[in-house]
Each structure stands twice: as structure tokens, then as C-alpha cells.
Scaffold this active site. Structure first.
Site, PDB file in Angstrom:
ATOM      1  CG  HIS A 213      36.174  60.310 -27.255  1.00  9.86           C
ATOM      2  ND1 HIS A 213      36.972  61.184 -26.575  1.00  9.86           N
ATOM      3  CD2 HIS A 213      36.049  59.443 -26.642  1.00  9.86           C
ATOM      4  CE1 HIS A 213      37.293  60.688 -25.489  1.00  9.86           C
ATOM      5  NE2 HIS A 213      36.898  59.378 -25.805  1.00  9.86           N
ATOM      6  CD  GLU A 237      32.486  54.208 -28.034  1.00 11.61           C
ATOM      7  OE1 GLU A 237      32.955  53.110 -28.473  1.00 11.61           O
ATOM      8  OE2 GLU A 237      33.118  54.538 -26.849  1.00 11.61           O
ATOM      9  NE  ARG A 284      31.219  52.784 -25.531  1.00  9.38           N
ATOM     10  CZ  ARG A 284      32.281  52.040 -25.087  1.00  9.38           C
ATOM     11  NH1 ARG A 284      31.999  50.683 -25.147  1.00  9.38           N
ATOM     12  NH2 ARG A 284      33.406  52.618 -24.787  1.00  9.38           N
TER      13      ARG A 284
HETATM   14  C1  CS2 Z   1      37.097  55.523 -24.725  1.00 13.66           C
HETATM   15  C2  CS2 Z   1      37.917  55.637 -23.565  1.00 13.66           C
HETATM   16  O1  CS2 Z   1      37.288  53.137 -24.614  1.00 13.66           O
HETATM   17  C3  CS2 Z   1      36.824  54.161 -25.183  1.00 13.66           C
HETATM   18  O2  CS2 Z   1      35.815  54.031 -25.839  1.00 13.66           O
HETATM   19  O3  CS2 Z   1      36.270  56.653 -25.261  1.00 13.66           O
HETATM   20  O4  CS2 Z   1      39.236  55.373 -23.929  1.00 13.66           O
HETATM   21  C4  CS2 Z   1      38.078  57.174 -22.890  1.00 13.66           C
HETATM   22  O5  CS2 Z   1      38.610  57.985 -23.714  1.00 13.66           O
HETATM   23  C5  CS2 Z   1      38.631  56.892 -21.512  1.00 13.66           C
HETATM   24  O6  CS2 Z   1      38.223  55.812 -20.755  1.00 13.66           O
HETATM   25  C6  CS2 Z   1      38.607  58.308 -20.809  1.00 13.66           C
HETATM   26  O7  CS2 Z   1      38.876  57.969 -19.273  1.00 13.66           O
HETATM   27 MG    MG Z   2      34.618  55.655 -26.147  1.00 17.14          MG
END
Ligand code: CS2
Ligand code: MG
Length: 403
Positions: A213, A237, A284
Site C-alpha cells: 500500500h 504490490e 493493476r
Molecule cells: C487495495 C484496495 O485491493 C487492494 O489492493 O489496495 O483495497 C484499496 O485500498 C481500495 O480500493 C481503496 O479504495
Molecule cells: Mg492494493
């Protein structure tokens, strides 16, 4: 055929979703997902004030021309609000075209490249043991690929980890952003232990993914990638924010751990250097946030030239309309990698009836004409919009960090 009317539907069955519906003079209609989590009403205003009035009377079959009309014609290019609005129009128009042709969308794209679409599910736990139990639950359900996120000792609330097992971790009800506290050193010291435990219990065959993240610097990401090489991740990721695409060049020099990025991208240009330099392995970006099918197929084709595969974002904050269209895209796209899957709540599925099916760790595309997802407007009206914000993240001294 002409576009007779178009309107947005804002509904919150479990969480907020924005849907664009385009209706033609022949009665055929299409729908597109316009949900930009935490900024929903900005897209609604953009569509209603600036896009819908210009669509009325146009030929819905001219998808390419309408895409460029909205992209070039606005003068102000790109950005998540603009590209989400364009995506919603694009998705609805492909839905219409496929319905008119009497074909499922994947046929218009070029037909099936595969029989089914592999997904990854989310296993989260307050600690490693709890996370392993969630992995086990996924494996029992047939998942071949699982993303693992576990709590870190000394960090109170961490991305991707639900407070209680089975609960969602995505905030859908905080009117204003909650504040989390982050400590990179504690995270980096702990993360490899999670992957070691997963391999120890589940062996080598499971595909294991992890989401950082955007919380590291390039050299920290390089350290993490290198340390976890023995555990053979499917991907790491969003290890750093990607506004500076060159950051990935530095990470790449240090590690063979496959890298994925792009859920916040809104155009091909966000990924151009990443792809052309082969700094990443999976892209992605999603249909809803990156200009729809018309733009994403361009991005996927560019990626294919450089061995980069797709790994579409698929969180619950994208509606089943996006997921349904994505499953058609995934069924066609030659350089498919994997599809993210966070199951929607029952109330969400009730508002968005669909014909895709989940079975044994894979999605099976539907055969009905269009993208196969509809909206029940009567049900939608029962769930009014409520303002909801994503959290923010601060370092222990109060510095605002990446959430
Ligand atoms: C995330 C998401 O799915 C993922 O990989 O990083 O949950 C993201 O935090 C949300 O879509 C934010 O809106
Ligand atoms: Mg994500």
C-alpha cells in the site's frame, strides 16, 4: 440509434457506488461503474454537468469517437475524476454495443483466450496465526492464490487487516478520515516472518501475494523484495508510490521478486516508463478508474509487448458492474495474469444482479449479451448515499504518510 437519456444512480448497499445508465431511443440501455471511493460525488457532478448533456443525441455505437470527444474535447486531460467519468460512459457503450450485437462482451473483444479467470482472495489476521487460518479457509474453498496481510506487533491498526475475522477492513462508514499510525521499521522486520509461516504450512504450490500500500521508499522496498525472495511471492504490490516511475528501476536492480502496481493509475501514461523499461511484472489499473475498456485494452496491448501481465484491481469499492466487465476483459486479454476478488456483500449483489459465477478459485464469464451486470433501481433507492472517507496514515511523530 441515438442516446436518448443518461443519468447517474448513487446507492449505498453496504457502501457507496455510482452507476451511469445510458438509454437509447431504441430502448436498449447500458450501464457503467463510476465509483471513485471517497470522492464519489465529484464524479457524479462531472458526469451530470459536463458529460451527460453532451451525450444526448449521439450515436452510442461510436464508442471510439465518444471516448476521444470526452478525453481530448475536455482540454483538461487525465486525472481520476475525468478518467472515471469517461470509463463509465465507455463501459455503458460497450454494454449497449454487445447487447445490440446479441453477444457477450468478450466476443466483441476477440473471443475467449481462456476457459476461466484465476482470482486471488484476501486472507487477513491480527497476527500470523490468525492470517494462516484465513489462508486455510481460502484454500478449502478452492483458491489457488491468496493475498496475505497480518498485524504487526507495535502497530495498532494496519492496512488490509480486519479487526475481527471475516469482517471487512475497508472503511465504508467513517464520515471523516480515521487516523492510523505507521512504523516502517517494525513492518519491515516482521513481514518476512509471515511469508515464511505461509510457506511452512501451505508448501510451495500456493500463489502468495502481498500489498504494501505505497508505504516504503525505494531502497526499503528493495530490501523487502530481496529478503522475501526465498518465499517466491506471486507479487509484491504497490511497494512504493509510483508518481516517480523511475523508483521502480532502483527496486528492480536489487530483487527478482515480481512487482505489481497501478490501482491508483488513471491512464496509460502513468505506466509508460514502468512498462517500457520492464520495471514491473503486473499492471493493476482498472476499467473504472483508467478510461474503461477502450483505454485499458491499449494499456494491456502495450504491456504485452514487454511481458507485463494484467492483475486488475478488484476491491469491494468497485461495483459488480466493473467486476463483470473486468471478467469479460480477463477472459479475452492475451496477457492475463490474475484478477483480484473481494466478494461483495449480499445487499450489493441484490442491487447489481449479474451472470458471472465464482467457482473453485476462478470466475466463469456469463453468456448474456452485454457485460452481464444490471442494476435494480428500486432496490438501489432503498440504500441512500452517506459520506464515507478512506483513512490517513501518520508516522509516530505526526508526519502525514501514505495510507
Ligand atoms: C487495495 C484496495 O485491493 C487492494 O489492493 O489496495 O483495497 C484499496 O485500498 C481500495 O480500493 C481503496 O479504495
Ligand atoms: Mg492494493
Amino acid at each position: 440509434m441515438k442516446i436518448e437519456r443518461a443519468y447517474t444512480i448513487v446507492t449505498a448497499p453496504g457502501r457507496n457506488f455510482v452507476t451511469l445508465k445510458i438509454v437509447t431511443d431504441e430502448g436498449v440501455y447500458g450501464i457503467g461503474d463510476a465509483t471513485l471511493n471517497g470522492r464519489e460525488q465529484a464524479v457524479v457532478a462531472y458526469l451530470e454537468e459536463h458529460v451527460i448533456p453532451a451525450l444526448i443525441g449521439r450515436d452510442p455505437q461510436r464508442i471510439e469517437d465518444i471516448w476521444h470527444y470526452l478525453y481530448r474535447g475536455a482540454y483538461w486531460r487525465r486525472g481520476p475524476v475525468t478518467m472515471t467519468a469517461i470509463a463509465a460512459v465507455d463501459m455503458a457503450l460497450w454494454d449497449i454495443k454487445a447487447k445490440v450485437a446479441g453477444m457477450p462482451l468478450y466476443q466483441l473483444l476477440g473471443g475467449k483466450s481462456r476457459e476461466r479467470v484465476m482470482v486471488y482472495g484476501h486472507a487477513t489476521g491480527k497476527d500470523i496465526e490468525a492470517c494462516l487460518d484465513e489462508v486455510a479457509r481460502h484454500v478449502e474453498q478452492g483458491y489457488r492464490a491468496v493475498r496475505v496481510q497480518a498485524g504487526v506487533p507495535g502497530i495498532a491498526s494496519i492496512y488490509g487487516v480486519a479487526k475481527r475475522p471475516g469482517e471487512r477492513y475497508e472503511p465504508a462508514d467513517a464520515e471523516l478520515p480515521a487516523e492510523h499510525v505507521w512504523n516502517t521499521a517494525k513492518y519491515l522486520n516482521h513481514a518476512p516472518k509471515l511469508f515464511a509461516a505461509v510457506r511452512e504450512r501451505f508448501g510451495d504450490d500456493l500463489y502468495v501475494l502481498h500489498d504494501v500500500h505505497h508505504r516504503l521508499t525505494p531502497i526499503e522496498a528493495a530490501r523487502l523484495g530481496k529478503e522475501v525472495e526465498p518465499y517466491n511471492l506471486f507479487w509484491l504490490e504497490d511497494c512504493v508510490p509510483a508518481e516517480n516511475q523511475e523508483s521502480f528501476g532502483l527496486i528492480r536492480q536489487h530483487t527478482t521478486t515480481p512487482l505489481a502496481v497501478g490501482e491508483v493509475f488513471n491512464s496509460l501514461f502513468d505506466a509508460k516508463a514502468l512498462i517500457e523499461n520492464q520495471w514491473i511484472d503486473y499492471i493493476r489499473a482498472t476499467l473504472t478508474h483508467a478510461g474503461g475498456i477502450t483505454h485499458m485494452r491499449r494499456l494491456a496491448d502495450l504491456a504485452g509487448l514487454y511481458h507485463v501481465r494484467t492483475g486488475f484491481h478488484g476491491p469491494t469499492d468497485l461495483s459488480p458492474v466493473c467486476l463483470g466487465a473486468a471478467i469479460h476483459f480477463d477472459t479475452w486479454v492475451p496477457n492475463f495474469g490474475i484478477q483480484e476478488y473481494m466478494p461483495h456483500e449480499d445487499v450489493t449483489n441484490e442491487v447489481f444482479p449479474h451472470d458471472y459465477r465464482f467457482e473453485d478459485g476462478h470466475f466463469l464469464v456469463g453468456e448474456s449479451p452485454g457485460h452481464g451486470v444490471d442494476i435494480d433501481e428500486t432496490a438501489a433507492a432503498r440504500y441512500p448515499y452517506r459520506r464515507a472517507s478512506l483513512p490517513v496514515n501518520r508516522l509516530e511523530d505526526g508526519t502525514l504518510w501514505h495510507w
